[in-house]
Scaffold this motif. Structure first.
Motif, PDB file in Angstrom:
ATOM      1  N   ILE A 149       0.869  -1.176   0.000  1.00  0.00           N
ATOM      2  CA  ILE A 149       0.000   0.000   0.000  1.00  0.00           C
ATOM      3  C   ILE A 149       0.906   1.225   0.000  1.00  0.00           C
ATOM      4  O   ILE A 149       1.670   1.445   0.948  1.00  0.00           O
ATOM      5  CB  ILE A 149      -0.946   0.025   1.217  1.00  0.00           C
ATOM      6  N   ALA A 150       0.842   1.995  -1.076  1.00  0.00           N
ATOM      7  CA  ALA A 150       1.606   3.233  -1.189  1.00  0.00           C
ATOM      8  C   ALA A 150       0.663   4.408  -0.953  1.00  0.00           C
ATOM      9  O   ALA A 150      -0.436   4.444  -1.507  1.00  0.00           O
ATOM     10  CB  ALA A 150       2.243   3.343  -2.566  1.00  0.00           C
ATOM     11  N   VAL A 151       1.094   5.344  -0.150  1.00  0.00           N
ATOM     12  CA  VAL A 151       0.313   6.548   0.136  1.00  0.00           C
ATOM     13  C   VAL A 151       1.159   7.748  -0.251  1.00  0.00           C
ATOM     14  O   VAL A 151       2.302   7.885   0.193  1.00  0.00           O
ATOM     15  CB  VAL A 151      -0.067   6.626   1.631  1.00  0.00           C
ATOM     16  N   ILE A 152       0.589   8.606  -1.090  1.00  0.00           N
ATOM     17  CA  ILE A 152       1.292   9.808  -1.518  1.00  0.00           C
ATOM     18  C   ILE A 152       0.664  11.002  -0.812  1.00  0.00           C
ATOM     19  O   ILE A 152      -0.524  11.288  -0.995  1.00  0.00           O
ATOM     20  CB  ILE A 152       1.211  10.011  -3.040  1.00  0.00           C
ATOM     21  N   THR A 153       1.468  11.680   0.002  1.00  0.00           N
ATOM     22  CA  THR A 153       0.981  12.828   0.745  1.00  0.00           C
ATOM     23  C   THR A 153       2.167  13.636   1.265  1.00  0.00           C
ATOM     24  O   THR A 153       3.262  13.103   1.411  1.00  0.00           O
ATOM     25  CB  THR A 153       0.082  12.407   1.927  1.00  0.00           C
TER      26      THR A 153
END
Length: 116
Positions: free
Chosen positions: A76-80
């Motif tokens: 799970i990649a989260v871009i923030t």
């Protein structure tokens, strides 16, 4: 509002504005469809343009990942760039059996999440 792109192993979700329960249900529908196929399922959440989310979304996220699909996702990649979302993402690592990583760069996140 969300946009969703799907490849055989990657579900790419971008949140624009407020993340609502209807948006989450749309994501959930795509994720459940992908989970029916054999192989790895990875998620890419682009939250750079998310302004807020509703409380019911937070509850659905807890139910979906922590109770129902604890072991179903590989990455799970989260871009923030938001520190609060980064903190929440790291906290969820304790409850989800997936490799979770936070990125500020979209291309890096996509390369990492698309790798089997």
């Amino acid at each position: 509002m969300i946009t969703i792109e799907q490849t055989p192993i990657l579900l790419n979700i971008a949140v624009l504005g407020e993340f609502t329960l209807a948006d989450f249900k749309q994501f959930e529908e795509h994720a459940l469809y992908m989970l029916k196929s054999p192989g790895t399922v990875n998620l890419l959440f682009d939250l750079r343009d998310m302004i807020s989310y509703t409380v019911d979304v937070a509850w659905e996220e807890i139910k979906f990942f922590n109770r129902e699909h604890l072991h179903d996702f590989s990455k799970i990649a989260v871009i923030t760039e938001d520190e609060w979302i980064t903190w929440q993402t790291w906290l969820s690592r304790m409850f989800v059996d997936a490799d979770i990583c936070v990125f500020t760069d979209y291309e890096e996140a996509e390369i990492w999440a698309a790798a089997a």
